[in-house]
Design a protein around this motif. Structure first.
Motif, PDB file in Angstrom:
ATOM      1  N   HIS B  27       0.727  -1.302  -0.066  1.00  0.00           N
ATOM      2  CA  HIS B  27      -0.077   0.089   0.050  1.00  0.00           C
ATOM      3  C   HIS B  27       0.963   1.285  -0.106  1.00  0.00           C
ATOM      4  O   HIS B  27       2.048   1.157   0.582  1.00  0.00           O
ATOM      5  N   PRO B  28       0.554   2.271  -0.752  1.00  0.00           N
ATOM      6  CA  PRO B  28       1.505   3.476  -0.777  1.00  0.00           C
ATOM      7  C   PRO B  28       1.856   4.148   0.580  1.00  0.00           C
ATOM      8  O   PRO B  28       2.765   4.744   0.841  1.00  0.00           O
ATOM      9  N   LYS B  29       0.736   3.826   1.787  1.00  0.00           N
ATOM     10  CA  LYS B  29       1.149   4.372   2.980  1.00  0.00           C
ATOM     11  C   LYS B  29       1.791   3.252   3.984  1.00  0.00           C
ATOM     12  O   LYS B  29       1.429   3.404   5.239  1.00  0.00           O
ATOM     13  N   ASP B  30       1.993   1.999   3.385  1.00  0.00           N
ATOM     14  CA  ASP B  30       2.774   1.151   4.465  1.00  0.00           C
ATOM     15  C   ASP B  30       3.957   2.137   4.963  1.00  0.00           C
ATOM     16  O   ASP B  30       4.891   2.488   4.080  1.00  0.00           O
ATOM     17  N   THR B  31       4.282   1.624   6.332  1.00  0.00           N
ATOM     18  CA  THR B  31       5.419   2.197   6.946  1.00  0.00           C
ATOM     19  C   THR B  31       5.876   1.403   8.044  1.00  0.00           C
ATOM     20  O   THR B  31       5.156   0.367   8.415  1.00  0.00           O
ATOM     21  N   SER B  32       6.983   1.682   8.456  1.00  0.00           N
ATOM     22  CA  SER B  32       7.772   1.018   9.481  1.00  0.00           C
ATOM     23  C   SER B  32       8.364   2.087  10.391  1.00  0.00           C
ATOM     24  O   SER B  32       9.273   3.050   9.700  1.00  0.00           O
ATOM     25  N   SER B  33       8.532   2.054  11.526  1.00  0.00           N
ATOM     26  CA  SER B  33       9.064   2.975  12.433  1.00  0.00           C
ATOM     27  C   SER B  33      10.651   2.548  12.513  1.00  0.00           C
ATOM     28  O   SER B  33      11.082   1.550  12.066  1.00  0.00           O
ATOM     29  N   ALA B  34      11.470   3.633  12.444  1.00  0.00           N
ATOM     30  CA  ALA B  34      12.894   3.574  12.117  1.00  0.00           C
ATOM     31  C   ALA B  34      13.418   2.528  12.776  1.00  0.00           C
ATOM     32  O   ALA B  34      13.324   2.217  14.211  1.00  0.00           O
TER      33      ALA B  34
END
Lengths: 84, 186
Positions: B27-34
């Motif tokens: 998904h374009p807004k998949d993220t993971s914290s640093a």
């Protein structure tokens, strides 16, 4: 390559992923690839990769969403092959 | 509502995943914290996102096809070998991912993740779906019953209560997750 030839080849691609091999007998165009053939969802990407590699094509998102049945998959592959 | 997914990385049919295959699920807004994925290979990251998205999908119990690109995952933290995530499809969900023993396991709940319980099983039969259900029901106290809703999705029934339960199987691995009833299912 006609539709019957593609269907025969798709059947070979799907065969390793189908636990109940009898489900591949008399494979009709209306058969749902995942639900009817009881393919584990973890293998969806494997199948797409196998098809891409076999025909040297790229199956984009829009096309994947159109490949719910055997007949739809054949249509997508045929168009991709012909547009190469 | 709860959903679970398990991926058995010992499955010889699984092709190697790389960054390239993320195009099928991102998904374009998949993220993971640093930093929380440092040292994790692309192949494992693919399956972490996949399992999380499957768990979110199943937690919704909707009669829609699984479309991983429509499901947004935000990996928030990593603690005690567990990644915690937030998922967003039709509803917001909370989830957890565990990677161990060459398995990637994820569960997601629409609410009450603190009440989520799970069990994992090794599977041997040619009917893994039936086997994981049988193993789970064999462990259930007699007062609990495994039933199905009108869409044939599983429910755990106890007296007048009915709570969602979710099953997953892949290769030789099976998992079940449920929300603890008020008086507990242990």
């Amino acid at each position: 390559m006609n539709k019957d030839q593609i269907k025969a080849e798709i059947k070979k691609v799907l065969e390793p992923y189908v636990m109940q091999k009898e489900l591949l007998d008399n494979l009709s165009d209306e058969v749902q690839l995942i639900q009817d053939l009881k393919i584990n969802s973890a293998h969806v990407v494997d199948i797409v990769l196998d098809i891409e590699e076999k025909y040297d094509i790229i199956i984009d998102d829009e096309s994947i969403n159109k490949m719910n049945t055997v007949g739809e998959a054949i249509d997508v592959i045929k168009v991709k092959i012909e547009s190469k | 509502m709860i959903g679970v997914d398990i991926v058995d990385l010992d499955d010889p049919l699984l092709r190697k995943r790389s960054e390239k295959e993320m195009r099928f699920i991102s998904h374009p807004k998949d993220t993971s914290s640093a930093g929380i994925l440092s040292g994790i290979t692309c192949g494992i990251i693919f399956w972490m996102f996949w399992a999380a998205k499957e768990a979110v999908f199943k937690s919704h119990r909707l009669q829609r096809p699984f479309a991983p690109k429509q499901i947004r995952i935000a990996l928030k933290s990593f603690r005690n070998n567990v990644w915690e995530f937030e998922g967003k499809w039709w509803q917001k969900t909370q989830g957890r991912i565990l990677v161990e023993n060459n398995q990637v396991f994820a569960l997601a709940t629409v609410s009450g993740i603190e009440h989520a319980r799970y069990a994992k099983y090794g599977l041997r039969s040619a009917s893994p779906s039936e086997e994981v259900r049988r193993l789970f029901t064999n462990e259930l106290p007699a007062r609990y019953n495994l039933i199905s809703d009108s869409y044939n999705l599983p429910l755990l029934a106890h007296n007048t209560s009915q709570l969602p339960v979710s099953f997953s199987h892949h290769h030789r691995s099976g998992a079940v997750a449920w929300l603890e009833l008020a008086d507990g299912v242990e």
